[in-house]
Scaffold this motif. Structure first.
Motif, mmCIF file in Angstrom:
data_model
loop_
_atom_site.group_PDB
_atom_site.id
_atom_site.type_symbol
_atom_site.label_atom_id
_atom_site.label_comp_id
_atom_site.label_asym_id
_atom_site.label_seq_id
_atom_site.Cartn_x
_atom_site.Cartn_y
_atom_site.Cartn_z
ATOM 1 N N GLU A 84 60.406 -29.988 65.134
ATOM 2 C CA GLU A 84 61.058 -28.736 65.540
ATOM 3 C C GLU A 84 61.350 -28.705 67.030
ATOM 4 O OE1 GLU A 84 61.276 -27.981 61.717
ATOM 5 O OE2 GLU A 84 62.240 -26.760 63.258
ATOM 6 N N THR A 85 60.427 -29.249 67.819
ATOM 7 C CA THR A 85 60.638 -29.268 69.279
ATOM 8 C C THR A 85 61.833 -30.134 69.650
ATOM 9 O OG1 THR A 85 58.325 -28.800 69.785
ATOM 10 C CG2 THR A 85 59.580 -29.972 71.478
ATOM 11 N N VAL A 86 61.941 -31.312 69.026
ATOM 12 C CA VAL A 86 63.076 -32.190 69.335
ATOM 13 C C VAL A 86 64.376 -31.538 68.861
ATOM 14 C CG1 VAL A 86 64.123 -34.449 68.931
ATOM 15 C CG2 VAL A 86 61.652 -34.278 69.278
ATOM 16 N N ALA A 87 64.328 -30.899 67.705
ATOM 17 C CA ALA A 87 65.547 -30.228 67.203
ATOM 18 C C ALA A 87 65.954 -29.081 68.129
ATOM 19 C CB ALA A 87 65.323 -29.707 65.785
ATOM 20 N N ASP A 88 64.956 -28.348 68.657
ATOM 21 C CA ASP A 88 65.276 -27.304 69.645
ATOM 22 C C ASP A 88 65.991 -27.918 70.855
ATOM 23 O OD1 ASP A 88 64.011 -25.338 68.142
ATOM 24 O OD2 ASP A 88 62.221 -25.247 69.409
ATOM 25 N N SER A 89 65.445 -29.054 71.326
ATOM 26 C CA SER A 89 66.013 -29.706 72.518
ATOM 27 C C SER A 89 67.447 -30.168 72.247
ATOM 28 C CB SER A 89 65.163 -30.922 72.911
ATOM 29 O OG SER A 89 63.833 -30.547 73.171
ATOM 30 N N VAL A 90 67.650 -30.767 71.075
ATOM 31 C CA VAL A 90 68.981 -31.279 70.742
ATOM 32 C C VAL A 90 69.981 -30.130 70.659
ATOM 33 C CG1 VAL A 90 70.330 -32.358 68.884
ATOM 34 C CG2 VAL A 90 68.153 -33.362 69.606
ATOM 35 N N ALA A 113 59.252 -33.032 74.937
ATOM 36 C CA ALA A 113 58.447 -32.774 76.149
ATOM 37 C C ALA A 113 58.127 -31.296 76.352
ATOM 38 C CB ALA A 113 59.167 -33.339 77.364
ATOM 39 N N THR A 114 57.318 -30.756 75.436
ATOM 40 C CA THR A 114 56.725 -29.431 75.698
ATOM 41 C C THR A 114 55.208 -29.606 75.698
ATOM 42 O OG1 THR A 114 56.543 -28.845 73.350
ATOM 43 C CG2 THR A 114 58.614 -28.269 74.476
ATOM 44 N N ASP A 127 52.831 -27.930 74.184
ATOM 45 C CA ASP A 127 52.207 -27.883 72.860
ATOM 46 C C ASP A 127 52.479 -29.158 72.059
ATOM 47 O OD1 ASP A 127 52.833 -24.303 72.247
ATOM 48 O OD2 ASP A 127 51.429 -25.381 73.559
ATOM 49 N N THR A 128 53.733 -29.588 72.038
ATOM 50 C CA THR A 128 54.089 -30.727 71.178
ATOM 51 C C THR A 128 53.539 -32.041 71.694
ATOM 52 O OG1 THR A 128 56.000 -29.667 70.201
ATOM 53 C CG2 THR A 128 56.059 -32.066 70.309
ATOM 54 N N ARG A 129 53.589 -32.270 72.991
ATOM 55 C CA ARG A 129 53.017 -33.516 73.505
ATOM 56 C C ARG A 129 51.497 -33.537 73.289
ATOM 57 N NH1 ARG A 129 56.295 -36.642 76.918
ATOM 58 N NH2 ARG A 129 58.284 -36.782 75.865
ATOM 59 N N HIS A 130 50.858 -32.359 73.332
ATOM 60 C CA HIS A 130 49.405 -32.334 73.037
ATOM 61 C C HIS A 130 49.175 -32.636 71.566
ATOM 62 C CE1 HIS A 130 45.334 -30.796 72.247
ATOM 63 N NE2 HIS A 130 45.102 -31.197 73.493
ATOM 64 N N ALA A 131 50.007 -32.060 70.709
ATOM 65 C CA ALA A 131 49.857 -32.304 69.260
ATOM 66 C C ALA A 131 50.086 -33.783 68.942
ATOM 67 C CB ALA A 131 50.847 -31.436 68.495
ATOM 68 N N MET A 132 51.040 -34.406 69.624
ATOM 69 C CA MET A 132 51.308 -35.836 69.409
ATOM 70 C C MET A 132 50.116 -36.675 69.851
ATOM 71 S SD MET A 132 55.256 -35.895 70.760
ATOM 72 C CE MET A 132 55.489 -37.650 70.651
ATOM 73 N N ALA A 133 49.565 -36.342 71.022
ATOM 74 C CA ALA A 133 48.398 -37.092 71.519
ATOM 75 C C ALA A 133 47.198 -36.901 70.600
ATOM 76 C CB ALA A 133 48.058 -36.627 72.941
ATOM 77 N N ALA A 134 47.038 -35.693 70.074
ATOM 78 C CA ALA A 134 45.903 -35.428 69.179
ATOM 79 C C ALA A 134 46.047 -36.207 67.867
ATOM 80 C CB ALA A 134 45.807 -33.928 68.899
#
Ligand code: 8YV
Length: 327
Positions: free
Chosen positions: A103-109, A295-296, A298-305
């Motif tokens: 969803e974050t990448v789609a928002d960015s696009v 690169a938000t 929340d999302t980069r933290h979720a990816m790292a987790a």
């Protein structure tokens, strides 16, 4: 203890995720892109059972210096930075982070599509530079988005999320090109009757916006070339939110300067960071972004987790949550 493994973190992790690793394993943090950390990276690589990070090529040469490696956990959904053939031949597991960033990448696009179509960066700069001295005239008008036709190259989870924004949010007819039709009834019921699997020539001829959301592979490298640009609708806008190397950048520049493209919005480039000498950096009808799709905070933290969980599970002999290549 025998359970403690050697883990090499090659891109900075959030402290809470690093703590999860150090509680169980012997961890070295060394970013090979930083000259003063390269020697530490090389030394740790020789002992590492597990790698975790992103944005650095874990190629055959790197893997040849990792004799003990059992698992690579990428903090990314894209896996083009990894020598998949070598990993497979050595039985090294590769994990990645699908789903959490869709969803974050789609928002960015979609934000990039809007900014490019309505010339937002250019017009904001005009105000900042004190050049707003009269009403904005036709020479600075943008193009509408609502109701226009969107053509997607690639229709995976992120492409489908972009389609939802277009069809449900902006009343846009959506066409998509993919190797095979997607079963919308099971994968994206909200897109049934709104996103249509379309042959590439028809998609290119009818789309006001062509959005590339392609992973980088041998089959997609250089796919968006002069032939595809020439088949696009006069005045079309091209957006790339997938991987830069799927596009032949010289052909993109030609399509901008000699038609049919009106403008391009690019979050990804064949070489990143974008070289200062690249014409794409300063072209007046290109809106460039520095690969910020996911690169938000929340999302980069979720990816790292998720990547940390994948690694912990793999090293414990369990089935990780998101495996790209099994061991
Ligand atoms: C970047 C991405 O890789 O997930 C991907 O494939 O392109 C982005 O999320 C980012 O640098 C991941 O850390």
């Amino acid at each position: 203890s025998p359970a403690r493994k050697q883990v090499l973190v090659f891109r900075e992790l959030p402290p809470d995720q690093l703590a999860r690793l150090t509680a169980v394993h012997d961890v070295t943090v060394a970013d090979p892109r930083k000259p003063d950390e390269r020697a530490r990276f090389d030394a740790a690589l020789a002992l590492a059972h597990g790698l975790i990070g992103s944005s650095f090529p874990i190629d055959a040469a790197v893997l040849s210096r990792a004799p003990r490696l059992q698992v690579v956990s990428s903090i990314s959904v894209g896996v083009d930075n990894y020598a998949l053939d070598v990993l497979q031949a050595r039985g090294i597991m590769l994990c990645h982070t699908p789903g959490v960033l869709d969803e974050t990448v789609a928002d960015s696009v979609f934000a990039l599509l809007m900014a490019t179509s309505r010339r937002l960066v250019e017009l904001s700069q005009l105000v900042r530079e004190g050049r707003w001295t009269k009403n904005i005239g036709e020479d600075l008008f943008g193009s509408d988005v609502h109701g226009k036709t969107l053509g997607l190259l690639g229709f995976g989870r992120i492409g489908q999320a972009v389609a939802r924004r277009a069809a449900l949010g902006f009343g846009m007819p959506v066409m998509y090109h993919a190797r095979r039709p997607v079963d919308l009834a099971t994968q994206a019921p909200e897109l049934q009757g709104k996103a249509v699997h379309t042959p590439l020539p028809a998609l290119l001829a009818q789309s006001d916006f062509v959005v590339a959301m392609l992973p980088l592979s041998d089959s997609t490298r250089g796919m968006v070339n002069a032939e595809l640009f020439a088949a696009m609708k006069p005045g079309a806008i091209f957006i790339n939110g997938g991987r830069g190397a799927t596009v032949v950048e010289q052909d993109l520049l030609h399509a901008l300067d000699y038609g049919p493209l009106r403008a391009a919005g690019l979050d990804v480039f064949a070489t990143e960071p974008l070289p200062l000498a690249s014409p794409l950096r300063t072209h007046p009808r290109v809106t460039p972004l520095p690969h910020i799709g996911s690169a938000t905070h929340d999302t980069r933290h979720a990816m790292a987790a998720l990547a940390t969980t994948n690694l912990l599970q793999a090293l414990a002999g369990e089935q990780p949550a998101a495996v790209y290549l099994p061991a």
